[in-house]
Each structure stands twice: as C-alpha cells, then as structure tokens.
Design an enzyme around this catalytic site. Structure first.
Site, PDB file in Angstrom:
ATOM      1  N   GLY A 112      40.769  38.023  44.397  1.00  0.00           N
ATOM      2  CA  GLY A 112      39.722  37.730  45.362  1.00  0.00           C
ATOM      3  C   GLY A 112      39.768  36.248  45.660  1.00  0.00           C
ATOM      4  CD  GLN A 121      37.678  30.736  44.894  1.00  0.00           C
ATOM      5  OE1 GLN A 121      37.688  31.818  45.453  1.00  0.00           O
ATOM      6  NE2 GLN A 121      38.177  30.557  43.682  1.00  0.00           N
ATOM      7  CB  CYS A 170      37.188  31.766  38.761  1.00  0.00           C
ATOM      8  SG  CYS A 170      36.810  31.000  40.341  1.00  0.00           S
ATOM      9  CG  LEU A 171      42.716  32.249  41.978  1.00  0.00           C
ATOM     10  CD1 LEU A 171      43.190  32.489  43.409  1.00  0.00           C
ATOM     11  CD2 LEU A 171      43.896  32.278  41.009  1.00  0.00           C
ATOM     12  CG  HIS A 197      34.011  36.103  40.997  1.00  0.00           C
ATOM     13  ND1 HIS A 197      34.239  35.752  39.684  1.00  0.00           N
ATOM     14  CD2 HIS A 197      34.621  35.144  41.749  1.00  0.00           C
ATOM     15  CE1 HIS A 197      34.945  34.620  39.660  1.00  0.00           C
ATOM     16  NE2 HIS A 197      35.199  34.234  40.894  1.00  0.00           N
ATOM     17  CD  GLU A 198      36.344  36.150  45.077  1.00  0.00           C
ATOM     18  OE1 GLU A 198      36.189  34.999  45.525  1.00  0.00           O
ATOM     19  OE2 GLU A 198      37.013  36.386  44.048  1.00  0.00           O
ATOM     20  CG  HIS A 238      33.441  31.508  44.773  1.00  0.00           C
ATOM     21  ND1 HIS A 238      33.483  30.367  44.000  1.00  0.00           N
ATOM     22  CD2 HIS A 238      34.285  32.386  44.177  1.00  0.00           C
ATOM     23  CE1 HIS A 238      34.323  30.557  42.987  1.00  0.00           C
ATOM     24  NE2 HIS A 238      34.817  31.774  43.063  1.00  0.00           N
TER      25      HIS A 238
HETATM   26 ZN    ZN Z   1      36.162  32.605  41.740  1.00  0.00          ZN
END
Ligand code: ZN
Length: 173
Positions: free
Chosen positions: A49, A54, A98-99, A140-141, A144
C-alpha cells in the site's frame, strides 16, 4: 514512470493532513502520472500500500494492494478521497509495517471489516467491502492522509520490533 522518493518517519510531511482532490482534476495528466508513479514506487519497494503524502504529495490518494494468492500478481486499487467506515465494533491486532518506517513491524488493532468509499482513477464512485488484511491495509493508508502512522495506533510499543528480531522472536513457524 518514475520511482518516487519515500518520506521516512520524522519528515514533517508525514504528519500533515492531505487535501481533498477535486473530481475534475482526477483525469489531468499530472494526476494520472502521480498514480502511475506511485504504483511503480510501491512495486519497486515491495509495498502493499502507499499513500500520496509518503511521496511528498499532499493529496488524498492511496494505493491499496490486495494479495490474491502466493503466485498471483498483487491486485492494486488506487482510491481518491477514500473514506473508511468500520463494519461492526470489533478490532483485531496484527502486524503492520510501513515503507516510511523501514525495517520495522508492530502490532496494531484495526477493524477486521470495513467499507471503503471513494473515487477510482477515472473519477467514478467506488465502494468496496474489505475484510482482514486488505481492510487493515486500507485503514493504514487512509491514516497517512491525516498524518497518522501505525505506531500511533499501537496499544503498546512492546511489540515494536526490527525485522531481524521479528524473525527471531515473533514470527510463527
Ligand atoms: Zn505506511
């Protein structure tokens, strides 16, 4: 397509609220390019995701990946102006990464069943019922977009772990 630079935890861009996308802007070349670049970036870094903040873009756009089996390609759904509503009141704790927080995992409570509403990349209305892991990815996304990271949602930081220790002490089997 370009691989975009991913903001890591500590970068203020991850703590800001992203703005809604005007439906008439969705078909613009630059916005379609952003979607394609986010897809390429997520693929490059093996994410499941990705949210626009991000990659330093403060718009309400997320990509949600749905695993449909070990040897199936990841199904990816871009969602513009996404809104998540839980179905039922229960929560389930499970692992997230998470990236923007590389090399770590932590256990996060999330609704196991949600309804996701928004617009697709053509600007058409989209409504999906999601369960379990894809529902977790969506929550989660969308977090953000409001400057929320998964660590904020953890009930306790006791399970926050580096990947190496995750493999040693936490992973089953
Ligand atoms: Zn994330």
């Amino acid at each position: 397509m370009s691989i975009l630079k991913i903001a890591r935890m500590g970068h203020p861009v991850l703590r800001k609220r992203a703005r809604r996308v005007d439906a008439t802007d969705i078909k613009a070349g630059s916005f379609q390019q952003l979607i394609d670049d986010m897809l390429a970036t997520m693929d490059e870094y093996h994410g499941i995701g990705l949210a626009a903040p991000q990659v330093h873009e403060m718009v309400r756009l997320v990509i949600i990946g749905i695993e449909e089996g070990e040897d199936q390609p990841l199904r990816v759904i871009p969602v513009v102006n996404p809104e998540v509503s839980p179905v039922g009141a229960s929560t389930v704790e499970d692992w997230e990464g998470c990236l923007s927080i590389p090399d770590m995992r932590g256990r996060v409570p999330r609704a196991p069943r949600i309804r996701l509403r928004g617009l697709d990349r053509e600007g058409a209305k989209l409504e999906l019922e999601m369960r379990d892991f894809p529902a977790r990815v969506a929550q989660h996304e969308v977090d953000h977009l409001d400057g929320v990271l998964y660590v904020d949602r953890m009930k306790s930081l006791d399970s926050l772990t580096f990947m190496e220790e995750f493999g040693k002490f936490w992973q089953k089997g």
